[in-house]
Design a protein around this motif. Structure first.
Motif, PDB file in Angstrom:
ATOM      1  N   UNK A   1     -30.929 121.602  62.414  1.00 11.53           N
ATOM      2  CA  UNK A   1     -31.589 120.318  62.623  1.00 11.53           C
ATOM      3  C   UNK A   1     -32.194 120.194  64.008  1.00 11.53           C
ATOM      4  N   UNK A   2     -31.522 120.737  65.002  1.00 11.70           N
ATOM      5  CA  UNK A   2     -32.033 120.719  66.367  1.00 11.70           C
ATOM      6  C   UNK A   2     -33.303 121.559  66.480  1.00 11.70           C
TER       7      UNK A   2
ATOM      8  N   UNK B   1     -34.666 115.640  68.970  1.00  6.61           N
ATOM      9  CA  UNK B   1     -33.929 116.830  68.531  1.00  6.61           C
ATOM     10  C   UNK B   1     -32.468 116.497  68.263  1.00  6.61           C
ATOM     11  N   UNK B   2     -31.860 115.703  69.127  1.00  6.71           N
ATOM     12  CA  UNK B   2     -30.467 115.299  68.915  1.00  6.71           C
ATOM     13  C   UNK B   2     -30.324 114.431  67.671  1.00  6.71           C
ATOM     14  N   UNK B   3     -31.261 113.515  67.470  1.00  9.56           N
ATOM     15  CA  UNK B   3     -31.238 112.669  66.275  1.00  9.56           C
ATOM     16  C   UNK B   3     -31.455 113.524  65.027  1.00  9.56           C
ATOM     17  N   UNK B   4     -32.374 114.485  65.084  1.00 12.34           N
ATOM     18  CA  UNK B   4     -32.617 115.383  63.953  1.00 12.34           C
ATOM     19  C   UNK B   4     -31.396 116.227  63.635  1.00 12.34           C
ATOM     20  N   UNK B   5     -30.704 116.659  64.670  1.00 15.22           N
ATOM     21  CA  UNK B   5     -29.485 117.439  64.482  1.00 15.22           C
ATOM     22  C   UNK B   5     -28.414 116.595  63.812  1.00 15.22           C
ATOM     23  N   UNK B   6     -28.225 115.368  64.285  1.00 13.38           N
ATOM     24  CA  UNK B   6     -27.230 114.470  63.716  1.00 13.38           C
ATOM     25  C   UNK B   6     -27.548 114.127  62.262  1.00 13.38           C
ATOM     26  N   UNK B   7     -28.826 113.867  61.968  1.00 15.46           N
ATOM     27  CA  UNK B   7     -29.213 113.553  60.586  1.00 15.46           C
ATOM     28  C   UNK B   7     -28.980 114.740  59.655  1.00 15.46           C
ATOM     29  N   UNK B   8     -29.292 115.929  60.110  1.00 14.13           N
ATOM     30  CA  UNK B   8     -29.069 117.120  59.277  1.00 14.13           C
ATOM     31  C   UNK B   8     -27.586 117.310  58.982  1.00 14.13           C
ATOM     32  N   UNK B   9     -26.744 117.071  59.981  1.00 12.58           N
ATOM     33  CA  UNK B   9     -25.296 117.205  59.786  1.00 12.58           C
ATOM     34  C   UNK B   9     -24.801 116.161  58.800  1.00 12.58           C
TER      35      UNK B   9
ATOM     36  N   UNK C   1     -21.414 117.564  54.485  1.00 17.49           N
ATOM     37  CA  UNK C   1     -20.465 117.221  53.420  1.00 17.49           C
ATOM     38  C   UNK C   1     -20.714 117.979  52.113  1.00 17.49           C
ATOM     39  N   UNK C   2     -21.959 118.295  51.824  1.00 13.55           N
ATOM     40  CA  UNK C   2     -22.261 119.083  50.613  1.00 13.55           C
ATOM     41  C   UNK C   2     -21.681 120.493  50.717  1.00 13.55           C
ATOM     42  N   UNK C   3     -21.818 121.087  51.883  1.00 11.74           N
ATOM     43  CA  UNK C   3     -21.244 122.427  52.080  1.00 11.74           C
ATOM     44  C   UNK C   3     -19.729 122.354  51.954  1.00 11.74           C
ATOM     45  N   UNK C   4     -19.125 121.329  52.557  1.00  8.52           N
ATOM     46  CA  UNK C   4     -17.675 121.154  52.454  1.00  8.52           C
ATOM     47  C   UNK C   4     -17.236 120.972  51.009  1.00  8.52           C
ATOM     48  N   UNK C   5     -17.977 120.189  50.241  1.00  2.45           N
ATOM     49  CA  UNK C   5     -17.631 119.979  48.831  1.00  2.45           C
ATOM     50  C   UNK C   5     -17.771 121.270  48.028  1.00  2.45           C
ATOM     51  N   UNK C   6     -18.781 122.052  48.331  1.00  2.00           N
ATOM     52  CA  UNK C   6     -18.949 123.335  47.629  1.00  2.00           C
ATOM     53  C   UNK C   6     -17.800 124.285  47.942  1.00  2.00           C
TER      54      UNK C   6
ATOM     55  N   UNK D   1     -26.370 114.649  56.413  1.00  2.00           N
ATOM     56  CA  UNK D   1     -26.881 114.844  55.061  1.00  2.00           C
ATOM     57  C   UNK D   1     -26.325 116.090  54.385  1.00  2.00           C
ATOM     58  N   UNK D   2     -26.133 117.161  55.137  1.00  2.00           N
ATOM     59  CA  UNK D   2     -25.860 118.443  54.492  1.00  2.00           C
ATOM     60  C   UNK D   2     -24.462 119.004  54.679  1.00  2.00           C
TER      61      UNK D   2
END
Length: 178
Positions: free
Chosen positions: A33-34, A44-52, A57-62, A54-55
């Protein structure tokens, strides 16, 4: 390596896999995201935070789904086969790969089963080799015999105290206060 008994192993493996996936997804997607955000430092920091958010928890669930399915199958094989050996993990890895790819069709199920079984066979084989290596080159721990009192033929099982005086000296000679 000692593992939890089977009912608790499922919960332990599921939670551990979810945590591992979430932490790994957080690191991966924060960097991604950064890098893909606009060039402004704040963006860049906001983009990094948004990517984390959004994505990750999906990786954790998988990862959690994989860990839970694997552990359920592993415990089932232990129950059915009445023994705990590397074959349970290898079969569980193959079956987990097949189950998690069931929606993509039989070809994807077969490929994922072969891949899952192969990966688990490599992991189990490496563990066996490391155990044999450790047993072959590591000296066996020395077993200390308890001191035997030759006068009475009894074993002295008392623990020596750090503050006791050496044998043959009184407590006043050793410099300790009474």
């Amino acid at each position: 390596m000692d593992r939890e008994p089977c009912p608790w192993r499922i919960v332990d493996d599921c939670g551990g896999a979810f945590a591992l996936g979430t932490i790994g997804g957080t690191f991966f997607h924060s960097i991604k995201g950064f890098r893909h955000a606009p060039s402004d430092q704040f963006r860049r920091l906001i983009g990094s935070l948004n990517a984390v958010k959004q994505r990750a928890p999906r990786i954790g669930a998988s990862f959690g789904a994989w860990g839970c399915t694997f552990s359920l199958l592993d415990c089932s094989f232990v129950y059915l086969r009445k023994k705990e050996d590397p074959w349970n993990s290898i079969l569980s890895g193959a079956a987990t790969g097949a189950i998690l790819q069931a929606r993509q069709g039989p070809a994807a199920m077969f490929a994922s089963a072969v891949f899952g079984g192969f990966i688990l066979a490599m992991i189990e084989g490496t563990g066996i080799l490391l155990n044999r290596y450790n047993q072959m080159f590591m000296p066996a721990p020395a077993v200390e015999e308890p001191p035997v009192d030759t006068d009475k033929g009894k074993v002295d099982l008392s623990m020596p105290s750090f503050f006791s005086s050496p044998p043959g000296q009184s407590s006043s000679a050793s410099g300790h206060f009474s």
